[in-house]
Design a protein around this motif. Sequence first.
Motif, mmCIF file in Angstrom:
data_model
loop_
_atom_site.group_PDB
_atom_site.id
_atom_site.type_symbol
_atom_site.label_atom_id
_atom_site.label_comp_id
_atom_site.label_asym_id
_atom_site.label_seq_id
_atom_site.Cartn_x
_atom_site.Cartn_y
_atom_site.Cartn_z
ATOM 1 N N UNK A 62 0.852 -1.186 0.000
ATOM 2 C CA UNK A 62 0.000 0.000 0.000
ATOM 3 C C UNK A 62 0.884 1.231 0.000
ATOM 4 N N UNK A 63 0.432 2.301 -0.597
ATOM 5 C CA UNK A 63 1.185 3.547 -0.615
ATOM 6 C C UNK A 63 0.202 4.710 -0.620
ATOM 7 N N UNK A 64 0.711 5.879 -0.304
ATOM 8 C CA UNK A 64 -0.092 7.103 -0.320
ATOM 9 C C UNK A 64 0.404 7.954 -1.476
ATOM 10 N N UNK A 65 -0.524 8.448 -2.277
ATOM 11 C CA UNK A 65 -0.189 9.349 -3.378
ATOM 12 C C UNK A 65 -0.880 10.681 -3.128
ATOM 13 N N UNK A 66 -0.125 11.745 -3.209
ATOM 14 C CA UNK A 66 -0.683 13.095 -3.113
ATOM 15 C C UNK A 66 -0.412 13.778 -4.440
ATOM 16 N N UNK A 67 -1.468 14.220 -5.084
ATOM 17 C CA UNK A 67 -1.301 14.878 -6.381
ATOM 18 C C UNK A 67 -0.602 16.215 -6.208
ATOM 19 N N UNK A 68 -0.090 16.750 -7.302
ATOM 20 C CA UNK A 68 0.418 18.112 -7.224
ATOM 21 C C UNK A 68 -0.750 19.063 -6.991
ATOM 22 N N UNK A 69 -0.457 20.282 -6.622
ATOM 23 C CA UNK A 69 -1.490 21.294 -6.423
ATOM 24 C C UNK A 69 -2.105 21.609 -7.785
ATOM 25 N N UNK A 70 -3.343 21.190 -8.005
ATOM 26 C CA UNK A 70 -3.985 21.356 -9.303
ATOM 27 C C UNK A 70 -4.240 22.823 -9.636
ATOM 28 N N UNK A 71 -4.191 23.688 -8.650
ATOM 29 C CA UNK A 71 -4.337 25.117 -8.912
ATOM 30 C C UNK A 71 -3.090 25.683 -9.587
ATOM 31 N N UNK A 72 -2.036 24.893 -9.664
ATOM 32 C CA UNK A 72 -0.811 25.321 -10.322
ATOM 33 C C UNK A 72 -0.765 24.868 -11.785
ATOM 34 N N UNK A 73 -1.808 24.198 -12.268
ATOM 35 C CA UNK A 73 -1.859 23.823 -13.676
ATOM 36 C C UNK A 73 -1.897 25.073 -14.537
ATOM 37 N N UNK A 74 -1.499 24.959 -15.795
ATOM 38 C CA UNK A 74 -1.498 26.134 -16.675
ATOM 39 C C UNK A 74 -2.894 26.740 -16.793
ATOM 40 N N UNK A 75 -3.923 25.911 -16.780
ATOM 41 C CA UNK A 75 -5.313 26.380 -16.677
ATOM 42 C C UNK A 75 -5.891 25.683 -15.451
ATOM 43 N N UNK A 76 -5.921 26.357 -14.309
ATOM 44 C CA UNK A 76 -6.389 25.699 -13.083
ATOM 45 C C UNK A 76 -7.899 25.469 -13.117
ATOM 46 N N UNK A 77 -8.354 24.439 -12.394
ATOM 47 C CA UNK A 77 -9.785 24.156 -12.342
ATOM 48 C C UNK A 77 -10.558 25.224 -11.578
ATOM 49 N N UNK A 78 -11.715 25.573 -12.103
ATOM 50 C CA UNK A 78 -12.652 26.420 -11.369
ATOM 51 C C UNK A 78 -13.923 25.644 -11.060
#
Length: 105
Positions: A62-78
């Motif tokens: 088992x492992x833990x995965x933490x995504x990158x901060x998606x607000x740092x994407x070139x077009x961040x999610x709204x």
Amino acid sequence: MNEAGNLANNNPRWFPEGAVQVRLKYKGESGGKPLEWYHGFYAQSVEGADTAHFSQVNVGNWFVYTSPNLMMLSIPPTRLMEIRVYGFGWEFVGQVASIELIGQY
């Protein structure tokens, strides 16, 4: 043995395969066509693996995965349109114990 045709997106002509994948469909600030962010996991060594979108993990651990901060994407999610956690391909098994979506405003 894996029978996948595009494990870890090593053959981008096909849909990317992995035992576990997380995929978000979202809209950016300008609206328009939905965008996607995804990350998947595989266990065996894969030549040409797409390491920007896939991580190799150890079988049976088992492992833990933490995504990158998606607000740092070139077009961040709204606005999130869809969250999917799934596996895609043949001859492998994956499991997910829990998922957390954390947002700040």
